[in-house]
Scaffold this active site. Structure first.
Site: not given
Length: 544
Positions: A168, A449
């Site tokens: 990603r 996150d």
């Protein structure tokens, strides 16, 4: 001496070690420069389009399905690409940052795939990004190993049962300020993609697994079209057949949810499906509609996957993916094992079990976990209810989701002082860690996150903006939130100890957070707000 890229017009402003120079080869950097020169103007136009759409939302226009692409949504005949090798069975995917130990543990975890993340679980320091590229290159070439400070050795499994690697890159909004092309700062997305693709695409094909990507935070099908154009150019550049790349698009913005069909259509020969990026989706819902008092939400803990607007989003995603023959991936289980507390650990694991059971019964083809110890739990649930590799045969023709369904905020819950303090605490702890170069942090027994920190600070902003009331009648004002910020910072200082606190980035994090919770200034992304503080340039500040 500054690093000589040997590429006309390309300047690297960071210190480059001999090991990093093996990633930053003239050939690879020439590829970076080529993609930048072709696609940076389009990226900038799309980022301007985001701002224009935000103005429309701020003025009261609500998101809706696009009339100009209605034919794409209603045409039942087109399909995306068939699942590629290593992506037919994705029942459990593990995600995490690109540090060397994490890469090895994730590949060995027993998960079907590993999403190696340059985005929300990675603080994009120069060291993290370039060393991460080295780690992934070594992983693809199956020569990765790691020796911990205590002498423990980590190596990938020799039995071949390692996870399929999916990478990603950063989202379109993020820059890479350590690199200039023709004097212009380049895209973090193109930088991450280009280096990984250039070094690993041919080896991925050789081993029969890739190159595969996750593409994040898109707000329109035009942003997916840009990725598709980049993929075609990249494949042409190295002489690879078009369609070899596969990419899963994360649907983690409220605007993207109204263009699911169109996003798959734009990526169709490269599409590997869609993913429910649930935490970023909640963040986007709050952010995009933040000026509208009709969309004030309760405590983060009260917003679940059964909340009406979240449930509608999931049902539409599964239906859309299966209609087009691609995977519908479920969301993240953020829980982590809790040591030395059996009851708390059981409660956390029960939450994971119930979440994965809901997903597999809804028709998802796989799910995400953030910790290797959760792989077996999630696998057990999916193996029991999905004995075949996927559920593409489940069409969900019963689903009919309207625009109002995707915006339905009939959420049971309340704003509480506990929720306010939790949001402040999570934001502070995460931002402090990010400023130290850590993008994935265990907080209150959850693996947090950037997405979860974004929810926390955005809720605080929203509550202050609209003068929301807590369940006990307290009006949430900027003054009140700044007082809570002071108190929570003092609590953290006490728990950390004076010496550790002063050595931390907590005061810096507090100063940044104070600008984001008064209902006035609002940065589109915390990562953009904080980024300059982790940029280390050889030719300092003149270019940023």
């Amino acid at each position: 001496m500054p690093f000589d890229s040997k590429v006309p017009g390309l300047t690297i402003l960071a210190k480059v070690t001999p090991a990093q120079a093996e990633i930053l080869t003239p050939e690879a950097l020439q590829f970076v420069a080529t993609l930048h020169r072709i696609y940076e103007p389009t990226r900038q136009l799309l980022l301007q389009r985001r701002q224009q759409r935000q103005v429309e939302l701020d003025n009261g226009r609500l998101p809706d399905f696009l009339p100009e692409t209605r034919n794409i949504r209603e045409d039942a005949t087109w399909r995306a690409a068939k699942p590629a090798p290593g992506l037919q069975d994705r029942r459990v995917e593990i995600t995490g940052p690109v540090d060397r130990k994490m890469v090895i543990n994730a590949l060995n975890s027993g998960a079907a795939t590993f999403m190696a993340d340059f985005e929300d679980s990675n603080a994009p320091t120069w060291e993290n990004n370039i060393n991460g590229q080295t780690n992934l290159k070594d992983a693809i070439h199956q020569r990765i190993s790691y020796t911990a400070p205590n002498g423990k050795q980590y190596n990938i499994r020799k039995d071949g049962k390692i996870a399929t690697l999916i990478v990603r890159p950063r989202g379109w909004h993020l820059d890479e300020k350590h690199v200039l092309v023709d004097g212009q700062i380049i895209s973090g997305s193109l930088f991450d993609f280009a280096l990984y693709f250039f070094h690993n695409a041919k080896k991925s094909v050789e081993i029969g697994l890739g190159p595969y990507f996750y593409v994040p935070k898109m707000e329109s099908h035009l942003e997916a079209r840009l990725w598709n154009d980049v993929f075609n150019t990249a494949q042409d550049y190295i002489g690879m057949p078009r369609g070899t790349i596969r990419a899963t698009a994360l649907i983690e913005t409220i605007l993207g949810a109204f263009e699911m069909d169109e996003i798959i259509y734009e990526l169709r020969e490269h599409s590997a499906g869609l993913n429910c990026g649930r935490w970023d989706y909640i963040f986007s819902f709050i952010k995009k509609l933040r000026q509208n008092p009709d969309f004030v939400l309760p405590d983060r803990s009260d917003i679940s996957m059964t909340t009406p607007f979240m449930d509608a989003y999931v049902r539409l995603l599964i239906k859309t993916c299966h209609k087009r023959g691609v995977h519908a991936m479920g969301g993240m289980a953020a829980q982590i094992p809790i040591k030395n507390n059996e009851a708390a650990n059981k409660a956390a694991m029960d939450k994971v079990h119930n979440d994965k059971l809901r997903e597999v019964k809804a028709g998802h083809d796989g799910t995400w976990v953030a910790h290797p110890d959760l792989v077996k739990l999630a696998l057990k649930v999916f193996n029991e209810h999905m004995p075949q590799p996927n559920q593409l045969h489940i069409r969900r023709d019963d689903v009919h989701v309207t625009a109002s369904d995707l915006l339905n905020t009939d959420v049971k819950g309340a704003i509480t002082e506990t929720g306010i303090r939790a949001n402040v605490s999570v934001s502070l702890i995460y931002m402090e860690a990010w400023l130290r170069g850590l993008g994935c942090v265990p907080i209150h027994n959850l693996m947090e996150d950037a997405a979860t920190a974004e929810i926390s600070r955005s809720q605080l902003w929203q509550w202050a903006k609209h003068g929301a009331r807590t369940i006990d009648g307290t009006v949430v004002t900027p003054k009140y939130l700044l007082k809570v910020l002071d108190e929570e910072t003092q609590l953290l200082a006490k728990s950390m100890g004076e010496q550790r606190f002063q050595a931390s980035k907590m005061i810096q994090a507090k100063a940044y957070l104070a600008t984001q919770i008064t209902g006035q200034d609002y940065s589109d992304f915390l990562t953009s707000l904080l980024y300059n503080d982790i940029v280390e340039l050889e030719k300092v500040q003149a270019h940023i």
